[in-house]
Design a protein around this motif. Structure first.
Motif, PDB file in Angstrom:
ATOM      1  N   ASN A 210       5.762  10.849  -3.928  1.00 19.70           N
ATOM      2  CA  ASN A 210       4.907  10.116  -2.903  1.00 19.70           C
ATOM      3  C   ASN A 210       4.648   9.284  -3.481  1.00 19.70           C
ATOM      4  O   ASN A 210       3.930   8.561  -4.662  1.00 19.70           O
ATOM      5  CB  ASN A 210       3.518  11.707  -3.539  1.00 19.70           C
TER       6      ASN A 210
ATOM      7  N   SER B 243      -3.572   3.154  -7.022  1.00 20.68           N
ATOM      8  CA  SER B 243      -2.428   3.942  -6.420  1.00 20.68           C
ATOM      9  C   SER B 243      -1.365   4.230  -7.734  1.00 20.68           C
ATOM     10  O   SER B 243      -1.374   3.601  -8.804  1.00 20.68           O
ATOM     11  CB  SER B 243      -1.575   2.446  -6.050  1.00 20.68           C
TER      12      SER B 243
ATOM     13  N   SER C  84       1.373  18.571   0.363  1.00 22.83           N
ATOM     14  CA  SER C  84       2.250  17.544  -0.090  1.00 22.83           C
ATOM     15  C   SER C  84       3.491  17.616  -0.081  1.00 22.83           C
ATOM     16  O   SER C  84       3.809  19.189   0.197  1.00 22.83           O
ATOM     17  CB  SER C  84       1.688  16.820  -1.123  1.00 22.83           C
TER      18      SER C  84
ATOM     19  N   THR D 162       0.725   7.147  -3.615  1.00 18.64           N
ATOM     20  CA  THR D 162      -1.143   7.122  -3.231  1.00 18.64           C
ATOM     21  C   THR D 162      -1.742   5.469  -3.414  1.00 18.64           C
ATOM     22  O   THR D 162      -1.714   5.423  -4.412  1.00 18.64           O
ATOM     23  CB  THR D 162      -1.710   8.318  -4.378  1.00 18.64           C
TER      24      THR D 162
ATOM     25  N   ASN E 104      -8.557   6.169   2.018  1.00 17.26           N
ATOM     26  CA  ASN E 104      -6.812   6.623   0.719  1.00 17.26           C
ATOM     27  C   ASN E 104      -6.262   6.884   1.182  1.00 17.26           C
ATOM     28  O   ASN E 104      -5.885   7.672   2.424  1.00 17.26           O
ATOM     29  CB  ASN E 104      -7.564   7.856  -0.182  1.00 17.26           C
TER      30      ASN E 104
ATOM     31  N   THR F 126      -2.107   9.037   0.954  1.00 18.65           N
ATOM     32  CA  THR F 126      -0.787   9.344   0.210  1.00 18.65           C
ATOM     33  C   THR F 126       0.302   9.911   1.344  1.00 18.65           C
ATOM     34  O   THR F 126      -0.512  10.262   2.086  1.00 18.65           O
ATOM     35  CB  THR F 126      -1.330  10.799  -0.086  1.00 18.65           C
TER      36      THR F 126
END
Length: 806
Positions: free
Chosen positions: A485, A436, A202, A487, A494, A496
């Protein structure tokens, strides 16, 4: 937190069990760990942390279960059994934790995890679950690992053959080449908790490297004081010995942990190269046979503490390092033939001494800012790498009859270097809702590398410094980076999404040649991951990321390193970073079988060995340059199979098609190639105290850069016996049973016509013993990462350890 995975093959509906955990004051026990255990044998099924309200919830297949709850400062609570019926819910009454009293005996729970766990975008190696891995060094574990390639010269990769970002406990290893190999050789597997091979990291991770090899050291999590001692001996062509100690002591709000290991390893390395040169009607053959033995003595240590300074914050201190010293005996024989007849021989001998100390100091902080779950973490790191290398080279010259035709040539080759790295980072997490969150972070790093090369002949009994080869090279680099980031869980989806920005400023100065190079560039690295849970059996995962691989400091150092009179190695200060765009789509069936389709495009590719041969002088210089572009597509399949109660295995297949295209100034190469990698791990339960393991790995012939590479394969085996009420383990392993692991390549491009054979010592039998004593009760703890991950890798050529990285 302890996690384990249980796979279900039956067509059953899931059941649910949920409840609330409170402390002795009836307040929500936020972050308490709840572990779901099988009632039959207390094996761990899965675990979860309580939310801010102390609530937890499990979904699992029907059956009888126990609940084990733990939290620092409190006694563990074991409740149940609970009978879960298909499609039904079980609501547990409040579980109230009791403060820990030292005289009370605590519950001990153990469980065995699979050695290889494959998840979308990541392969996890649970080192303690492998007989073979735990008894080896880290470099041997990686050579055996599925999907990992080691070229024998300190270059490790998990995507094609592009170098991976290598970190140890969140701290990048600033070594390259033989220095990196020496470091990983000095780290016993008994000091490692797990290794993560992350193909698509990520935005929280450094953008550098083609994927991440993340080495996580053991860190004690038990209350009280406990130790693990290990020792081993081995023999291949030469002997090997190792010994080490891990310890952990936890008292109320303080956890102190550390380890020390010593390794003495003697090994060999053989390389043969055969260059054919056709120039002005003369066909010449330069045939080199290089052999070396290396005696390495390594000290590896780690000492740290975590201090709970308040209910919501922890302060950590860590000092770690490795001190290596290596003595070599090198023999290099160059046979020169013209028109098929031996013309002369040059024999080159030396006994270099090389070593390094790599010491790191880290201060870290983790704190929760409010009841909603906002957290702030920070790291401040200083790292110093001090390397010495002294080599005195004797060259002797013989004609075809074996008679000396000129006086010997004596050379000195001294190349000390010092690298200082400062890094600081801050990470922030803000839960926006129950589904989130946003996380963001910034990082500053500064690197200064000072390198000297003193090279020259012996004249009138005194070694001199040649201005053609001697030099002082100073490199400075500042990288400022930040990421964000987001999410969110939206029904079965889901998501990201992240963006990382890195500003790079560097200068390089060659003091001897008065050459100065300055570079500044700003890069954006987007990342996206989508996980869709279609139903109970099917999960889909899509990911995209962009990354950069900056040259290792050694690759841009313009020093001309001597191999023999016709073979040199040189850095390239004009080398630019390479950029990669990667995409992958995976499908997971029944939480077991994973199929992954992936693709990658790399521009300004330099992560390959290039050669510059002067046909007139016959001198060959090995270097790196921005050669061209790379594109590839592939398909991976992972299948864990349980054959019966005593035999299970993992199977991994990776098939890809790759294409290399040179930039016009580097020739007209435009070639595609296929590559198939097959690996398997088989585990056998002989009895309750004895196990065995067999692993195998095979890679088909393929083409990389400008070299056609032949097939490579190996088989490893091991057997272990538990002793002394399972506190001790005796282990016997054999690496590369058939001694087949080596690199063989043919280069036939432009004016190059060369074959290469490269063999390191891999067939080794080892006997090791591990003994655990002290408190073995189960507790959770925080693991910290450091802030200089990317810089350390490039200084040392390679590897990071924690799942967090900024």
């Amino acid at each position: 937190m302890v996690c384990a995975y249980s796979y279900s093959y039956a067509q059953t509906s899931l059941s649910e069990i949920y409840g609330k955990v409170s402390d002795d004051k009836h307040l929500a026990a936020e972050a308490a760990t709840v572990i779901l255990l099988a009632a039959a044998d207390s094996s761990i099924i899965k675990s979860i942390g309580c939310d801010v309200n102390g609530l937890f919830k499990f979904s699992t297949k029907p059956g009888n279960y126990l609940l084990l709850v733990s939290k620092i400062g409190y006694e563990q609570s074991l409740t149940g059994p609970y009978e879960l019926m298909a499609g039904k819910e079980v609501v547990n009454n409040d579980i109230v934790l009791v403060p820990h009293l030292p005289q009370l005996k605590e519950v001990s729970i153990t469980a065995q995890r699979s050695y290889v766990e494959v998840k979308p975008g990541k392969v996890v190696l649970n080192v303690q679950s492998s007989i073979i891995a735990e008894g080896n060094s880290v470099i041997e574990i990686l050579r055996q690992a599925p999907g990992v390639h080691d070229d024998g010269h300190g270059n490790l990769s998990i995507i094609g053959r592009q170098g991976a970002l290598i970190t140890i406990d969140g701290k990048q290893v600033n070594l390259s080449g033989q220095d990196l190999t020496d470091l990983l050789q000095s780290m016993p597997g008994s000091n490692v908790q797990q290794i993560e091979l992350i193909a698509n990291p990520s935005s929280r991770y450094e953008a550098g490297g083609a994927g991440v090899i993340n080495i996580v050291s053991k860190k004690g999590t038990n209350a009280g004081t406990n130790f693990t001692a290990n020792a081993g001996i081995g023999y291949g062509k030469f002997y090997k010995t190792n010994a080490g100690l891990n310890f952990n002591t936890r008292m109320d709000n303080v956890n102190i942990f550390g380890n020390y290991s010593y390794l003495q390893n003697k090994t060999f390395h053989n390389i043969t190269t055969d260059r054919i040169i056709n120039y002005s009607g003369l066909l010449s053959d330069y045939d080199v046979n290089y052999s070396a033995t290396q005696l390495g003595k390594s000290h590896n240590f780690r000492l740290g503490t975590d201090i709970v300074i308040s209910h919501n914050s922890t302060l950590g201190f860590l000092v770690s390092g490795t001190v290596n010293n290596n003595d070599y005996i090198k023999n290099n024989v160059l046979n020169i033939s013209n028109q098929g007849k031996l013309d002369s021989t040059i024999s080159t001998m030396s006994k270099p001494n090389r070593g390094q100390s790599n010491i790191s100091y880290d201060v870290n902080y983790t704190g929760k800012l409010d009841a909603a779950g906002k957290t702030l973490s920070a790291d401040l790191v200083f790292n110093k790498i001090d390397r010495h290398s002294a080599e005195y080279i004797d060259n002797h010259f013989y004609n075809a009859a074996g008679v000396s035709y000129r006086l010997p040539l004596y050379l000195q080759n001294l190349s000390p270097s010092v690298i200082h790295i400062w890094a600081a980072k801050i990470d922030y997490v803000n839960p926006l809702s129950k589904t989130s969150q946003i996380e963001a972070g910034v990082k500053y790093s500064w690197v200064e590398s000072n390198n000297d090369l003193v090279f020259g002949p012996k004249v009138n009994g005194i070694y001199t410094s040649s201005p053609k080869f001697s030099n002082t090279f100073i490199f400075k680099e500042n990288i400022n980076s930040g990421y964000i980031n987001y999410t969110n869980n939206i029904g079965k989806l889901n998501m990201t999404a992240g963006l990382r920005i890195e500003e790079t400023n560097s200068t390089s100065t060659s003091a001897t040649t008065m050459k100065y190079t300055k570079k500044s560039y700003l890069d954006w690295f987007p990342q996206l991951q989508l996980i869709y849970q279609a139903d109970e059996k099917n999960e889909f995962n899509f990911s995209f990321n962009r990354g950069i691989t900056r040259p290792q400091y050694e690759d841009i150092n313009p020093f001309l390193y001597y191999v023999d009179l016709y073979d040199y190695r040189s850095g390239n200060p004009n080398l630019l970073p390479q950029y990669a765009n990667r995409i992958q789509l995976s499908h997971t069936y029944n939480k077991t079988f994973i199929t992954t389709l992936y693709a990658a495009v790399i521009t300004d590719l330099y992560d390959l060995t290039d050669y510059s041969q002067n046909d007139s002088s016959k001198v060959n210089i090995t270097t790196k340059k921005n050669f061209g572009s790379f594109s590839g597509v592939g398909l991976k399949f992972f299948a864990p199979v349980t054959f019966n109660a005593w035999w299970n295995g993992n199977f991994l297949a990776d098939a890809s098609y790759q294409r290399f295209k040179a930039y016009p100034e580097n020739g007209n190469l435009n070639k595609g190639t296929s590559d198939i990698i097959l690996s398997s791990e088989q585990d056998f339960k002989i009895c309750s105290t004895m196990s065995a393991q067999l692993t195998g790995k095979y890679e088909t012939p393929n083409f990389y850069g400008i070299g056609q590479i032949k097939a490579n394969y190996r088989v490893d085996a091991g057997i272990s016996k538990q002793l002394f009420n399972k506190n001790g383990t005796l282990r016997l392993t054999i690496n590369d049973i058939f001694n087949t692991y080596r690199d063989r390549a043919v280069v036939n491009y432009q004016n190059l016509n060369m074959t290469i054979y490269d063999k390191i010592e891999t067939r080794v039998i080892r006997l090791g013993f591990t003994y655990r004593f002290g408190n073995t009760s189960l507790k959770g703890t925080t693991r910290h990462s450091a802030g200089n991950e990317d810089e350390q890798k490039r200084a040392t050529g390679g590897v990071a350890g924690n799942t967090s990285g900024n």
